[in-house]
Scaffold this motif. Structure first.
Motif, PDB file in Angstrom:
ATOM      1  N   THR A 112     -27.417  36.556 -20.379  1.00  0.00           N
ATOM      2  CA  THR A 112     -28.183  36.968 -19.203  1.00  0.00           C
ATOM      3  C   THR A 112     -27.651  38.279 -18.620  1.00  0.00           C
ATOM      4  O   THR A 112     -26.511  38.673 -18.870  1.00  0.00           O
ATOM      5  CB  THR A 112     -28.096  35.905 -18.074  1.00  0.00           C
ATOM      6  OG1 THR A 112     -26.752  35.917 -17.561  1.00  0.00           O
ATOM      7  CG2 THR A 112     -28.450  34.515 -18.575  1.00  0.00           C
ATOM      8  N   VAL A 113     -28.491  38.916 -17.813  1.00  0.00           N
ATOM      9  CA  VAL A 113     -28.113  40.159 -17.141  1.00  0.00           C
ATOM     10  C   VAL A 113     -26.956  39.896 -16.174  1.00  0.00           C
ATOM     11  O   VAL A 113     -26.026  40.696 -16.078  1.00  0.00           O
ATOM     12  CB  VAL A 113     -29.330  40.757 -16.399  1.00  0.00           C
ATOM     13  CG1 VAL A 113     -28.913  41.945 -15.536  1.00  0.00           C
ATOM     14  CG2 VAL A 113     -30.402  41.186 -17.386  1.00  0.00           C
ATOM     15  N   CYS A 149     -23.708  40.096 -17.755  1.00  0.00           N
ATOM     16  CA  CYS A 149     -23.297  41.476 -18.031  1.00  0.00           C
ATOM     17  C   CYS A 149     -22.499  42.027 -16.850  1.00  0.00           C
ATOM     18  O   CYS A 149     -21.423  42.598 -17.023  1.00  0.00           O
ATOM     19  CB  CYS A 149     -24.508  42.387 -18.263  1.00  0.00           C
ATOM     20  SG  CYS A 149     -25.403  42.052 -19.771  1.00  0.00           S
ATOM     21  N   ILE A 180     -28.779  49.431 -17.448  1.00  0.00           N
ATOM     22  CA  ILE A 180     -29.562  48.212 -17.227  1.00  0.00           C
ATOM     23  C   ILE A 180     -30.467  48.422 -16.014  1.00  0.00           C
ATOM     24  O   ILE A 180     -31.674  48.223 -16.083  1.00  0.00           O
ATOM     25  CB  ILE A 180     -28.657  46.971 -17.041  1.00  0.00           C
ATOM     26  CG1 ILE A 180     -27.968  46.641 -18.373  1.00  0.00           C
ATOM     27  CG2 ILE A 180     -29.492  45.769 -16.577  1.00  0.00           C
ATOM     28  CD1 ILE A 180     -27.101  45.400 -18.359  1.00  0.00           C
ATOM     29  N   GLN A 208     -31.330  49.777 -22.876  1.00  0.00           N
ATOM     30  CA  GLN A 208     -30.598  49.175 -21.773  1.00  0.00           C
ATOM     31  C   GLN A 208     -29.236  48.689 -22.222  1.00  0.00           C
ATOM     32  O   GLN A 208     -29.104  48.068 -23.277  1.00  0.00           O
ATOM     33  CB  GLN A 208     -31.379  47.992 -21.203  1.00  0.00           C
ATOM     34  CG  GLN A 208     -32.582  48.401 -20.387  1.00  0.00           C
ATOM     35  CD  GLN A 208     -33.198  47.213 -19.700  1.00  0.00           C
ATOM     36  OE1 GLN A 208     -33.676  46.295 -20.361  1.00  0.00           O
ATOM     37  NE2 GLN A 208     -33.172  47.210 -18.383  1.00  0.00           N
ATOM     38  N   ARG A 212     -24.288  44.197 -22.943  1.00  0.00           N
ATOM     39  CA  ARG A 212     -25.748  44.060 -22.926  1.00  0.00           C
ATOM     40  C   ARG A 212     -26.160  42.656 -23.355  1.00  0.00           C
ATOM     41  O   ARG A 212     -25.367  41.939 -23.973  1.00  0.00           O
ATOM     42  CB  ARG A 212     -26.376  45.082 -23.864  1.00  0.00           C
ATOM     43  CG  ARG A 212     -25.841  44.998 -25.282  1.00  0.00           C
ATOM     44  CD  ARG A 212     -26.529  45.935 -26.234  1.00  0.00           C
ATOM     45  NE  ARG A 212     -26.051  47.297 -26.145  1.00  0.00           N
ATOM     46  CZ  ARG A 212     -26.160  48.196 -27.135  1.00  0.00           C
ATOM     47  NH1 ARG A 212     -26.756  47.871 -28.254  1.00  0.00           N
ATOM     48  NH2 ARG A 212     -25.687  49.404 -27.011  1.00  0.00           N
ATOM     49  N   THR A 213     -27.378  42.278 -23.014  1.00  0.00           N
ATOM     50  CA  THR A 213     -27.868  40.966 -23.444  1.00  0.00           C
ATOM     51  C   THR A 213     -28.322  41.062 -24.907  1.00  0.00           C
ATOM     52  O   THR A 213     -28.484  42.159 -25.446  1.00  0.00           O
ATOM     53  CB  THR A 213     -29.067  40.499 -22.601  1.00  0.00           C
ATOM     54  OG1 THR A 213     -30.146  41.401 -22.847  1.00  0.00           O
ATOM     55  CG2 THR A 213     -28.741  40.468 -21.121  1.00  0.00           C
TER      56      THR A 213
END
Ligand code: MN
Length: 507
Positions: free
Chosen positions: A274-275, A278, A300, A309, A328-329
């Motif tokens: 998930t973001v 990150c 992102i 991203q 990053r995801t």
């Protein structure tokens, strides 16, 4: 060397992840058809010809792309190299696959004929692939395998021409589509044929550095892993990644040929689900290690124009060696490697998330392609297609980079698109080597060079009357506000000076 079984296995696994049980019969049929069509043909390497379509299809399968594209990969050389035609393919596999193969064949006929016709070639390429972006993806896969086997080509001039065309046309398009995995492979495979001396020079430069830095990187990898486990932060993968050779070479030229100035020669990549993960990981790393200032980039929250991203940051390890960390995801990672193609297989059921300003034309393209699928209304879609390409123009920088701009954009729009300071300091433009006024509207394929004067204070307010892009408008307004503020502060300074001297005189 890969077999049809390898391809089937990958395609089946990809589909299983999505909960789909795939009917592999059409793929097997395409392989059988291609094997018969190419039988008795040999590659320059002496191998059976079918090895080439198989490798092409294998590269495509690895991308997790739709089955039709994998099939087109197997069939792509049939119309040009065998006695079977597009009509035969249509009869056996239907019109969708036949059109794909036809598009791939057409694009293959566009040949590089020197710098002069470069823009024209590129434009043709864009128009051809606009009918179905998958055709260029098949061509990329085809080209990668041809480059891998280029050493078997007996003519040095032809090897050079193929590699040059790959470097100058295929790689920039791959980059434009955000397909960095292809771009990097095409560049690194072509590099030694086009610039052999520079290639070996670069290899010598990086060899020791990579060995040394790998030790530091592996240690850092272990430390970060332990820390994340201790802090109970989830991650999917942590691995080291080498910067590819051609971009290292280009960066070396920009950095006084000093390898120690290249901080991302190898980088540590952390993949998350998930973001939020990150940013949690970024926080933990920044708390724990010393950060190299000015290197944190949050793509992102602010993605690159092509949709890329990731978070990049550089930290120092225990022995004060800088190490770049990329966070990053999984989804971002896939997009970074395959760009537009990363979304392909999910196009029917999931919303495509390429909506960045500069990538609008590709978004339109996808919508347009979806429309064809929906109503099969080809005439209408062909009109739509030309509209999309009418509304964007492709122009070139002096370094041959392709920039796409809205129609009727001017030299000033171009200048601000390249860099804010180039816009602010712009005093003129050369279009196709001719001095031109800065409000000249650019045409598809123009070569544009912006002339600047470093002493220029800022933009001319009149530019606001003719620029077309919002980027240019905003940047001009911004610069004008700053100019005024500067004037005000100079004015204030003068008042204060006068006041002070007045006080002194009084005393
Ligand atoms: Mn081929």
């Amino acid at each position: 060397m890969h077999t049809i079984e390898d391809i089937l296995k990958i395609v089946q696994e990809n589909n299983k992840k999505e909960g789909v049980v795939l009917d592999t019969k059409p793929i097997v049929k395409a392989w059988e058809f291609a094997s018969v069509a190419h039988q008795n043909q040999k590659r320059l390497s002496g191998e059976e010809y079918i090895t080439h379509p198989l490798e092409t299809a294998y590269i495509l399968a690895k991308m997790d792309i739709d089955t039709d594209t994998v099939i087109a990969g197997l069939l792509h050389d049939i119309p040009e190299e065998t006695e079977f035609s597009i009509a035969d393919i249509k009869e056996e596999f239907g019109s969708e696959i036949a059109q794909l193969v036809e598009g791939v064949t057409k694009i293959g006929k566009i040949k590089y004929r020197g710098v002069k016709r470069y823009a024209e070639n590129l434009r043709k390429m864009f128009v051809a692939m606009s009918k179905d972006i998958r055709v260029i993806i098949v061509r990329f896969a085809d080209r990668i395998h041809n480059l891998k086997t280029l050493k078997y080509h007996p003519h040095p001039e032809k090897r050079y021409r193929i590699a040059l065309e790959s470097l100058e046309i295929y790689a920039p398009i791959a980059g434009r589509l955000g397909m960095y995995k292809f771009k990097e492979q095409i560049e690194d495979l072509s590099f030694p044929y086009v610039y052999p001396d520079e290639y070996f020079w670069t290899i010598r430069k990086i060899k020791n550095q990579i060995q040394q830095r790998s030790k530091h990187l592996n240690k850092m990898r272990k430390n970060i892993k332990e820390l994340l486990i201790k802090k109970n932060i989830k991650y999917i993968d942590i691995f080291g990644r080498n910067k590819h050779t051609y971009s290292t070479y280009k960066k070396l030229l920009r950095k006084d040929k000093d390898i120690s100035k290249i901080h991302d020669l190898i980088a540590l990549r952390i993949i998350t689900a998930t973001v939020n993960d990150c940013y949690s990981i970024l926080g933990i790393i920044h708390n724990h290690w010393q950060v190299l200032n000015g290197r944190l980039k949050d793509y992102i929250s602010q993605p690159k124009p092509n949709g890329y991203q990731s978070i990049h940051t550089t930290i120092f390890d225990e022995s004060h060696v800088p190490i770049e960390i990329q966070i990053r995801t999984q989804k971002m990672d896939k997009t970074a490697e395959f760009g537009i193609a990363a979304h392909w297989r999910y196009k029917e059921d999931k919303k495509i998330s390429i909506d960045k300003k500069n990538f609008q034309w590709i978004d339109d393209l996808i919508k347009w392609q979806k429309k064809i699928k929906d109503n099969e209304n080809y005439l209408k879609s062909i009109k739509l297609n030309t509209d999309i390409f009418k509304s964007r123009i492709f122009v070139f920088t002096p370094k041959n980079d392709v920039i796409d701009l809205p129609e009727n954009s001017t030299a000033i729009d171009f200048a601000y698109h390249i860099h804010t300071e180039i816009g602010n300091k712009c005093i003129g433009a050369k279009i196709n080597d001719k001095m031109s006024k800065v409000d000249t509207e650019l045409k598809n394929g123009d070569f544009v060079e912006i002339l600047t004067d470093k002493n220029r204070k800022g933009p001319n307010p009149d530019w606001l009357n003719f620029v077309k892009t919002n980027t240019a408008k905003e940047k001009i307004k911004d610069a004008l506000v700053h100019l005024n503020n500067d004037k005000i502060s100079v004015f204030k300074d003068n008042i204060v000076k006068k006041f002070n001297s007045y006080i002194r005189h009084k005393k």
